[in-house]
Structure formats: C-alpha cells, structure tokens
Scaffold this active site. Sequence first.
Site, PDB file in Angstrom:
ATOM      1  N   ALA A  56     -20.526  54.311  32.800  1.00  0.00           N
ATOM      2  CA  ALA A  56     -20.523  54.800  34.179  1.00  0.00           C
ATOM      3  C   ALA A  56     -20.527  53.650  35.173  1.00  0.00           C
ATOM      4  CB  ALA A  56     -21.725  55.706  34.412  1.00  0.00           C
ATOM      5  N   TYR A  57     -21.293  52.615  34.874  1.00  0.00           N
ATOM      6  CA  TYR A  57     -21.338  51.439  35.758  1.00  0.00           C
ATOM      7  C   TYR A  57     -19.969  50.766  35.818  1.00  0.00           C
ATOM      8  CZ  TYR A  57     -22.700  46.816  37.506  1.00  0.00           C
ATOM      9  OH  TYR A  57     -22.802  45.650  38.224  1.00  0.00           O
TER      10      TYR A  57
END
Length: 245
Positions: A153-154
């Site tokens: 996600a990052y």
Amino acid sequence: MTDNISRVALVTGGSGGIGRAVVERLALDGIAVGVHYAGNRARADETVTAVTAAGGRAIAVGGDVADADAMSAAFDAVERKLGGIDVVVNTAGIMLLSPISTLELDDLDRMHRTNIRGTFVVSQQAARRVRPGGAIVNFSTSVTRLQFPGYGAYAASKAAVEGMTLILARELRGKDVTVNAVAPGPTATPLFLEGKDQATIDNLSKAAPLERLGTPEDIAEAVAFLAGPARWINGQVLYANGGVA
C-alpha cells in the site's frame, strides 16, 4: 535563477527526520526556509531556532497537507514573511506496513490521504506559486522498485506520487520550474526504524553495496542538488539509496 541569498523554500514535514535535514541543508546554502509541521509546533520551532542560531532565516508554518485551505494559508504565510517561494520540497508522508491481504482499509485511506492527496495539494499550490528558476521536489521511495513484502500500500501511494510528479514537470513547460522526485532507500529515520527488530535493521543495512543505512543528511544532499544547481534535471525520479537497486 535568483541568488540563494534571496531564495525561499517551503519544506513540508520539515520539523523532523529527513524534512529537518532538508531544512538545515537548504539553509546552509543561504535559502530562507518555511518549516512546515502538521501537529508538533514545538519541533518546528526547535528546527527554526537551530537554523536561525546558525545564521539562517526560517519560520514555522502549520497545517494538514491534504487540506487545500490550510496549505494555501501556509504558502501565503511563507510568501508574506519571507518574500516569495522558489523551492517546494514535499517530505510529509506516513508509512503503515502490512501484507496486502491483512491491511486495514482505514490505514490505506489514511496513508493515501497524506501521501497522494497531500502531495497533490502541495504540488498544486507549488505549480501556481513557485517563481521562475525554481524547483519542486516530491518524495517517492525506492520500494517502488525493490518490492519489499509488506510495503504494497505504501509503494502504491508513492507510485502515484511519481506519476503526478513526472506529469507536472511536462505541464509546467515554459515556466522555468523543474519538478522531480527523490526516492530514498532504507534510511535511518524514526519513521523507517519504528517496529523493526535489530536483525531486520542489520539485514537492511547490508542491502546496499555501501553496507549501511542512508542518513537524512544523505537524502538532503540529493534535494539540495535538485533545488539548486541541477537545472537540467527535470521530470525525473532520483533514487538516493546507496546502490541498493
């Protein structure tokens, strides 16, 4: 490009970690700096004090980077008190790690609000205000190429930062403003070290051929290059990672 004595920068997330190192490095070049903070005014004031004690000029400005009104006010304050804006460095970001299969969607939303919307809001203000001869520097991550598990996600949020950065560089044709992103590798900041055991840190420190973690000062040098002398580097992602990938 104006000389550094009259140049002004705004650094989001400038009160700690890489952001503070960027503030101090730009100030060393004679650039007046707006030190942005989201919630910790005391740390921003400490950074301002350190800069002024060393003979530089700095002010603290606050606000949520994802709030357009707050960022407009922050830019207004820097222009009013320091005389304009030539450099915008957007270091503000959050990193919440989890495998994609188990990540809480609220964490996804929090991270994307700061990392994507926040970068977009700051870039939008910068595109409207940075003076000719200036520079916009956003922050990505080397994980977009390293593909570490747990960073999905990052990395997705930072891939979005890269996309908007490279397009903005083309949209500012004729403005004499460069737009680039810096993509640090493993760097010894509280954000990076939080939640990692010593074995993990030791392994990551050996990943680069230089066999150490990066420091905030290493990353600040790359930013200072893009903010100042690197006028022919535009629309690029600069991987500041010691050769890890």
